[in-house]
Design an enzyme around this catalytic site. Structure first.
Site, PDB file in Angstrom:
ATOM      1  N   ALA A  69       0.853  -1.188   0.000  1.00 44.04           N
ATOM      2  CA  ALA A  69       0.000   0.000   0.000  1.00 44.04           C
ATOM      3  C   ALA A  69       0.892   1.242   0.000  1.00 44.04           C
ATOM      4  CB  ALA A  69      -0.885  -0.022   1.233  1.00 44.04           C
ATOM      5  N   GLY A 108       0.499  -5.251   0.732  1.00 46.21           N
ATOM      6  CA  GLY A 108      -0.617  -5.264  -0.213  1.00 46.21           C
ATOM      7  C   GLY A 108      -0.218  -5.791  -1.578  1.00 46.21           C
ATOM      8  N   GLU A 111      -0.587  -9.353  -1.271  1.00 46.24           N
ATOM      9  CA  GLU A 111      -2.021  -9.662  -1.147  1.00 46.24           C
ATOM     10  C   GLU A 111      -2.699  -9.671  -2.526  1.00 46.24           C
ATOM     11  OE1 GLU A 111      -2.413  -6.704   2.024  1.00 46.24           O
ATOM     12  OE2 GLU A 111      -3.513  -8.242   3.131  1.00 46.24           O
ATOM     13  N   GLU A 131       3.936  -5.632   7.170  1.00 48.45           N
ATOM     14  CA  GLU A 131       3.107  -4.599   7.801  1.00 48.45           C
ATOM     15  C   GLU A 131       3.416  -4.414   9.280  1.00 48.45           C
ATOM     16  OE1 GLU A 131       2.035  -6.887   5.681  1.00 48.45           O
ATOM     17  OE2 GLU A 131       0.527  -6.063   4.315  1.00 48.45           O
TER      18      GLU A 131
HETATM   19  C1  3H9 Z   1       0.443  -2.487   3.323  1.00 51.23           C
HETATM   20  O1  3H9 Z   1       0.728  -2.924   2.254  1.00 51.23           O
HETATM   21  C2  3H9 Z   1      -0.921  -2.622   3.931  1.00 51.23           C
HETATM   22  C3  3H9 Z   1      -1.806  -3.645   3.251  1.00 51.23           C
HETATM   23  O2  3H9 Z   1      -1.621  -4.930   3.810  1.00 51.23           O
HETATM   24  C4  3H9 Z   1      -3.265  -3.348   3.451  1.00 51.23           C
HETATM   25  C5  3H9 Z   1      -3.784  -2.126   2.789  1.00 51.23           C
HETATM   26  C6  3H9 Z   1      -5.278  -2.000   2.928  1.00 51.23           C
HETATM   27  N1  3H9 Z   1       4.620   3.472  -0.046  1.00 51.23           N
HETATM   28  O3  3H9 Z   1      13.389   1.701   0.397  1.00 51.23           O
HETATM   29  P1  3H9 Z   1      13.772   2.447  -0.830  1.00 51.23           P
HETATM   30  C7  3H9 Z   1       9.434   4.769  -1.349  1.00 51.23           C
HETATM   31  S1  3H9 Z   1       1.601  -1.610   4.231  1.00 51.23           S
HETATM   32  C8  3H9 Z   1       5.117   4.652  -0.434  1.00 51.23           C
HETATM   33  O4  3H9 Z   1      14.759   3.536  -0.681  1.00 51.23           O
HETATM   34  P2  3H9 Z   1      14.879   0.011  -1.905  1.00 51.23           P
HETATM   35  C9  3H9 Z   1      10.543   5.134  -0.377  1.00 51.23           C
HETATM   36  O5  3H9 Z   1      10.087   6.038   0.594  1.00 51.23           O
HETATM   37  C10 3H9 Z   1       3.044  -1.547   3.210  1.00 51.23           C
HETATM   38  N2  3H9 Z   1       6.419   4.862  -0.732  1.00 51.23           N
HETATM   39  O6  3H9 Z   1      14.244   1.468  -1.997  1.00 51.23           O
HETATM   40  C11 3H9 Z   1      11.564   5.729  -1.317  1.00 51.23           C
HETATM   41  O7  3H9 Z   1      11.135   7.054  -1.632  1.00 51.23           O
HETATM   42  P3  3H9 Z   1      12.181   8.207  -1.930  1.00 51.23           P
HETATM   43  C12 3H9 Z   1       3.806  -2.825   3.241  1.00 51.23           C
HETATM   44  C13 3H9 Z   1       7.245   3.809  -0.625  1.00 51.23           C
HETATM   45  O8  3H9 Z   1      15.074  -0.415  -3.294  1.00 51.23           O
HETATM   46  C14 3H9 Z   1      11.425   4.873  -2.573  1.00 51.23           C
HETATM   47  O9  3H9 Z   1      10.117   4.285  -2.481  1.00 51.23           O
HETATM   48  N3  3H9 Z   1       5.014  -2.688   2.463  1.00 51.23           N
HETATM   49  C15 3H9 Z   1       6.801   2.558  -0.221  1.00 51.23           C
HETATM   50  O10 3H9 Z   1      16.034   0.004  -0.955  1.00 51.23           O
HETATM   51  C16 3H9 Z   1      12.450   3.774  -2.678  1.00 51.23           C
HETATM   52  O11 3H9 Z   1      12.446   3.014  -1.473  1.00 51.23           O
HETATM   53  C17 3H9 Z   1       6.218  -2.337   2.998  1.00 51.23           C
HETATM   54  O12 3H9 Z   1       6.323  -2.147   4.178  1.00 51.23           O
HETATM   55  C18 3H9 Z   1       5.420   2.393   0.075  1.00 51.23           C
HETATM   56  N4  3H9 Z   1       4.896   1.197   0.463  1.00 51.23           N
HETATM   57  O13 3H9 Z   1      13.771  -0.924  -1.233  1.00 51.23           O
HETATM   58  C19 3H9 Z   1       7.379  -2.240   2.041  1.00 51.23           C
HETATM   59  N5  3H9 Z   1       7.839   1.709  -0.210  1.00 51.23           N
HETATM   60  O14 3H9 Z   1      12.936   7.731  -3.108  1.00 51.23           O
HETATM   61  C20 3H9 Z   1       8.136  -0.956   2.266  1.00 51.23           C
HETATM   62  C21 3H9 Z   1       8.914   2.418  -0.599  1.00 51.23           C
HETATM   63  O15 3H9 Z   1      11.347   9.381  -2.154  1.00 51.23           O
HETATM   64  N6  3H9 Z   1       9.197  -0.757   1.315  1.00 51.23           N
HETATM   65  N7  3H9 Z   1       8.566   3.692  -0.851  1.00 51.23           N
HETATM   66  O16 3H9 Z   1      13.047   8.274  -0.691  1.00 51.23           O
HETATM   67  C22 3H9 Z   1      10.378  -1.425   1.326  1.00 51.23           C
HETATM   68  O17 3H9 Z   1      10.585  -2.319   2.118  1.00 51.23           O
HETATM   69  C23 3H9 Z   1      11.434  -1.001   0.357  1.00 51.23           C
HETATM   70  O18 3H9 Z   1      11.116   0.303  -0.065  1.00 51.23           O
HETATM   71  C24 3H9 Z   1      11.585  -1.885  -0.891  1.00 51.23           C
HETATM   72  C25 3H9 Z   1      12.581  -1.199  -1.884  1.00 51.23           C
HETATM   73  C26 3H9 Z   1      12.145  -3.254  -0.466  1.00 51.23           C
HETATM   74  C27 3H9 Z   1      10.275  -2.081  -1.587  1.00 51.23           C
END
Ligand code: 3H9
Length: 708
Positions: A69, A108, A111, A131
């Site tokens: 999400a 998500g 999901e 999450e």
């Molecule tokens: C969820 O999904 C809830 C659902 O179950 C239910 C819903 C109803 N959103 O980490 P990076 C941005 S909760 C918005 O440096 P990497 C991040 O801020 C979510 N932005 O890259 C950064 O921005 P900026 C569950 C996001 O390659 C840029 O993307 N998911 C999100 O080292 C690059 O990120 C998670 O918890 C996001 N969800 O790693 C996953 N994710 O360039 C969270 C990232 O402006 N994300 N950004 O600084 C991660 O673990 C890592 O970002 C990922 C990439 C592994 C994906």
């Protein structure tokens, strides 16, 4: 023939024969914004209704499937359609839906994939339900579909750990149907979809999967997870919600369970822990965005030199070697360099003994290590880190040597934790190359790295320091030069506040318990016993001459150190540690020392509740934090937050001291400071920045703008 129809700018569809490929294209990580949800639902509905479409393929544009999400949207008014609605629509589709995963399919994102009927992934895929790390739980059917697919135990492990699972393991768990070679998810997905069509495979819904059929096994897994979560997830809200959701998934129908999950998810969204943890997530990414890293390219960094083989030097050597860098360590004589090498080897021997490293892997890493007693060994290294005794004259002498032997353009770094780096830089002929790299002990484990920026350092040296931090997987925070930089400077102040509370009536044990109750793993007196009371004692002696004679000074710690009670290493400090025990026991003699000091000063002890203790402790931390920001020692309040989250055990779910202050409300913090100032106006001088923000009705977050 290929037909294409653009649904929204972030979701597009194109037909390849009988397969309609829906691509989610929302850079940088295809997070599911409301536009993505809308576009995806419309695209699936259109495909379901289109007789020419026989199967649907969902892929992400670029290096990731979908990272989850869009967490920037949390806390704002929800926009329809909800993600559970979208996932249900995907699953209900009358034609086979295939998800093809490259890179991250998280939260998500996973999901969505689980709502699809078939899943194929490339080798680089990482799947997970992280999450919990954001104070949340899966909220789009994840708590209901995952246990049906992989069983309760594996599902609980995924959701409670939040870990990222590699493609191979995902396949063996049953999250995936197959692995594919190559780097193009669309190609892999189309191949699989066409195979499925050729086989006449129909829809196959995760809601009908039988992973919970063995009810007794599922219940046992849930009971075990409940007991474990109660023990491990100190103060966290969402882990128990996850366990309850899996219980509901076992007890109720699919639709009832999805409905209950949604309610629990929204309760998590409302929790302050979600706000704190998501702040921490973004703050940790923002800290690396500093002006120097934008203005300049890092210098070449292919080898590291380290001066000093003590605990700190050895820890830094390990951090560098673990990052794949060759290390040259220099010590003053053979005995010292032998000890330095032994200190490095000890770390790896520990891993080998625990079975976490093979002897061959240790040998391969140690091949990157060279020890020497001659500074000339540094002549080719790209960056040298000095980690010798904290004495400015000793450090200056080291830097003179480095200046003499290092090649032009080498970065010269000091690991000092408080000394004047401008003065150290001035002892060389190349102050533009001198920077502070303040590691925290143990340096190979602690995430925080303060990058201390003296006046004359050039931008590319600072950029190189940030590049090193990234390579070492550290969390870098840019700090200005002052006594203690960001972390230790603020620590010194709230530590004094703790001493004042101690002298005024609370026991060290009550203070430690209050601090633990707030969410820290340890209280300040336990930390002192762990680090060694002699370290703080030496600092107090060093500062004695310059201390304001009017400032309140609590002597209890000195009385304890004078007895040789330095904490765990002497089996006695604020606590006693019989036979080297790690957990300390309360000590009546310490309480008697405290009492004697109170009597000496004519202080009549009073009672403090845990809440009163924490109000003072936090007010002191926040007030000094505001001063550090106003002076430019920290670039933004978020830099203070990340310092405390990564280096000082501050509870992550509270987001850091400045975020905590915002959540409590700055007027309340200022009111407390003013009330405490009535007792001790010298110590409790409100930070002008705090007063200004309160007067303007602003918070610290208003200062967290991106850095140009
Ligand atoms: C969820 O999904 C809830 C659902 O179950 C239910 C819903 C109803 N959103 O980490 P990076 C941005 S909760 C918005 O440096 P990497 C991040 O801020 C979510 N932005 O890259 C950064 O921005 P900026 C569950 C996001 O390659 C840029 O993307 N998911 C999100 O080292 C690059 O990120 C998670 O918890 C996001 N969800 O790693 C996953 N994710 O360039 C969270 C990232 O402006 N994300 N950004 O600084 C991660 O673990 C890592 O970002 C990922 C990439 C592994 C994906």
């Amino acid at each position: 023939m290929t037909t294409a129809s653009i649904t929204t700018p972030v979701v597009r569809s194109a037909r390849h024969g009988g397969v309609l490929c829906i691509t989610i294209d929302n850079a940088p990580v295809n997070a599911i914004s409301s536009a993505v949800r809308r576009g995806l639902k419309e695209a699936v509905e259109a495909a379901d209704a289109d007789a020419a479409v026989k199967a649907i393929l969902i892929v992400g544009e670029g290096a990731n499937f979908v990272a989850g999400a869009d967490i920037r949207e949390f806390g704002q008014a929800p926009q329809p359609p909800s993600l559970p609605e979208v996932c249900n629509r995907i699953e209900a589709c009358g034609k086979p839906v295939i998800a093809a995963i490259r890179g991250a399919a998280l939260g998500g994102g996973l999901e969505i994939a689980l709502a699809a009927h078939y899943r194929v992934a490339l080798q680089d895929a990482k799947l997970g339900l992280p999450e919990v790390q954001l104070g949340l739980m899966p909220g789009a059917g994840g708590t209901v579909r995952t246990p049906r697919l992989v069983g309760a135990q594996a599902a609980l492990d995924l959701m409670l750990s939040g870990r990222h699972v590699k493609a191979k393991e995902s396949l063996s768990l049953g999250l995936l149907d197959r692995l594919a070679e190559g780097e193009d998810a669309q190609v892999a997905g189309l191949t699989y979809a066409n195979e499925l069509l050729a086989q006449g495979a129909g829809v196959r819904r995760s809601r009908d999967a039988q992973g919970l059929a063995d009810r007794a096994a599922a219940q046992a897994a849930i009971d075990a997870a409940k007991a474990d979560a109660a023990k491990k997830s100190r103060g966290l809200f969402s882990p128990m919600k996850i366990v309850e959701a899996v219980q509901t998934a076992l007890d109720k129908s699919f639709d009832e369970a999805v409905k209950a999950e949604r309610e629990a998810f929204l309760a998590c969204i409302e929790s302050p822990q979600r706000a704190g943890l998501i702040h921490a997530f973004f703050a940790e990414r923002e800290v690396a965005k500093v002006p120097e890293a934008k203005a300049a390219q890092p210098r070449k960094l292919e080898s590291v030199g380290i001066v000093g083989g003590g605990t700190m030097g050895a820890g830094i050597a390990v951090a560098a070697m673990d990052a794949g860098l060759p290390v040259v360590m220099v010590e003053r004589d053979q005995a010292s360099i032998d000890r330095g090498r032994a200190n490095v080897e000890k770390v790896y021997d520990g891993l080998v003994a625990k079975g976490r490293m093979t002897p061959e892997a240790k040998a391969a890493v140690m091949a990157r290590y060279t020890g020497s007693t001659d500074y000339a060994a540094f002549k080719d290294v790209d960056l040298v880190i000095e980690a010798v005794f904290e004495d400015i004259e000793v450090k200056k002498a080291v830097f003179k040597e480095l200046d003499r032997v290092c090649k032009a353009g080498a970065v010269l770094a000091t690991n000092t934790s408080y000394l004047d780096i401008d003065a150290i830089a001035a002892s060389t002929s190349r102050p533009q190359d001198v920077v502070g790299l303040h590691f925290f002990s143990p340096a190979n484990i602690m995430k925080l790295l303060e990058i201390v920026v003296p006046a004359k350092v050039s931008a590319d040296v600072v950029a190189t320091a940030f590049a090193l931090a990234k390579r070492m997987k550290k969390v870098p925070v840019r700090a200005g030069v002052c006594d203690g930089f960001i972390g230790n400077r603020i620590l010194a102040v709230y530590r004094q506040a703790a001493d004042h509370i101690l002298e005024d009536g609370a026991s060290p044990y009550e203070i430690d318990a209050a601090v633990r109750g707030f969410g820290y793993p340890m209280g300040p007196f336990q930390v002192s016993d762990l680090a060694g009371g002699d370290i703080g004692w030496a600092t107090r002696k060093r500062k004695a001459a310059t201390r304001d004679p009017k400032a309140r000074y609590v002597e209890v710690a000195d009385r304890i150190c004078e007895r040789g009670w330095f904490g765990q290493k002497t089996q006695r400090g604020w606590y006693v540690y019989p036979q080297g025990a790690r957990a300390g026991q309360e000590d009546a003699e310490v309480l008697a020392i405290v009492d004697a000091e109170r009597q000496k000063k004519g202080i009549v002890p009073r009672k403090f509740t845990a809440e009163e203790i924490m109000r003072r402790y936090m007010a002191a931390m926040v007030n000094e934090g505001a001063k550090v920001v106003a002076e430019g020692i920290a670039l933004r309040p978020l830099d203070v937050d990340v310092t405390f989250l990564s280096g000082y055990g501050f509870p992550r779910y509270r987001g850091g001291p400045m975020k905590y202050a915002d959540m409590v409300g700055l007027p309340k913090i200022l009111e407390d400071i003013r009330a405490f100032a009535k007792e001790d106006p010298l110590f409790w001088q409100p930070a002008p920045l705090l007063e200004k923000l309160v007067a303007e009705g602003k918070d610290f977050a208003s200062l967290n703008q991106p850095q140009g």
